[in-house]
Motif scaffolding. Sequence first.
Motif, short mmCIF file in Angstrom:
data_model
loop_
_atom_site.label_atom_id
_atom_site.label_comp_id
_atom_site.label_asym_id
_atom_site.label_seq_id
_atom_site.Cartn_x
_atom_site.Cartn_y
_atom_site.Cartn_z
N CYS A 39 0.85 -1.19 0.00
CA CYS A 39 0.00 0.00 0.00
C CYS A 39 0.89 1.23 0.00
O CYS A 39 1.93 1.24 0.63
N ASP A 40 0.46 2.28 -0.73
CA ASP A 40 1.21 3.52 -0.69
C ASP A 40 0.61 4.45 0.37
O ASP A 40 -0.36 4.09 1.05
N CYS A 41 1.17 5.63 0.51
CA CYS A 41 0.73 6.56 1.56
C CYS A 41 -0.72 7.01 1.40
O CYS A 41 -1.36 7.39 2.37
N ALA A 42 -1.22 6.99 0.18
CA ALA A 42 -2.60 7.44 -0.07
C ALA A 42 -3.61 6.31 0.09
O ALA A 42 -4.80 6.51 -0.11
N GLY A 43 -3.15 5.11 0.39
CA GLY A 43 -4.05 3.98 0.58
C GLY A 43 -4.33 3.23 -0.70
O GLY A 43 -5.32 2.49 -0.77
N ARG A 44 -3.49 3.36 -1.72
CA ARG A 44 -3.67 2.63 -2.98
C ARG A 44 -2.84 1.35 -2.94
O ARG A 44 -1.74 1.32 -2.39
N VAL A 45 -3.38 0.28 -3.56
CA VAL A 45 -2.65 -0.97 -3.67
C VAL A 45 -1.51 -0.78 -4.67
O VAL A 45 -1.70 -0.20 -5.74
N THR A 46 -0.33 -1.25 -4.31
CA THR A 46 0.83 -1.17 -5.20
C THR A 46 1.29 -2.57 -5.54
O THR A 46 0.99 -3.53 -4.83
N GLY A 47 2.01 -2.69 -6.64
CA GLY A 47 2.54 -3.97 -7.07
C GLY A 47 1.90 -4.43 -8.35
O GLY A 47 1.19 -3.67 -9.02
N PRO A 48 2.14 -5.69 -8.73
CA PRO A 48 1.57 -6.22 -9.97
C PRO A 48 0.04 -6.20 -9.97
O PRO A 48 -0.60 -6.05 -8.92
N ALA A 56 -6.71 -5.23 -0.27
CA ALA A 56 -7.20 -3.86 -0.24
C ALA A 56 -6.40 -3.11 0.81
O ALA A 56 -5.83 -3.70 1.72
N CYS A 57 -6.37 -1.79 0.67
CA CYS A 57 -5.64 -0.94 1.61
C CYS A 57 -6.62 0.00 2.29
O CYS A 57 -7.63 0.38 1.69
N PRO A 58 -6.33 0.41 3.51
CA PRO A 58 -7.18 1.42 4.15
C PRO A 58 -7.09 2.72 3.37
O PRO A 58 -6.00 3.11 2.93
#
Length: 67
Positions: A39-48, A56-58
Amino acid sequence: MKKSFLNVSGATLLSKAQQQEVNGGIDLIGYGDLSKCGCDCAGRVTGPLYCHKLMACPQVYTCEETM
């Protein structure tokens, strides 16, 4: 509650020692390595691309901003 578990066919009650030995997890056949997801700082899923299907990310900012 315990009695209802005993009515399920094929179910067995495990002792505390047996429960501690249980290993398991999600079966990722057809997907890649889940450790590449994050997850990045904005709550988006990162990676493939498959990461978006598996996690999911908060939706909050969780990283500290440096000034």
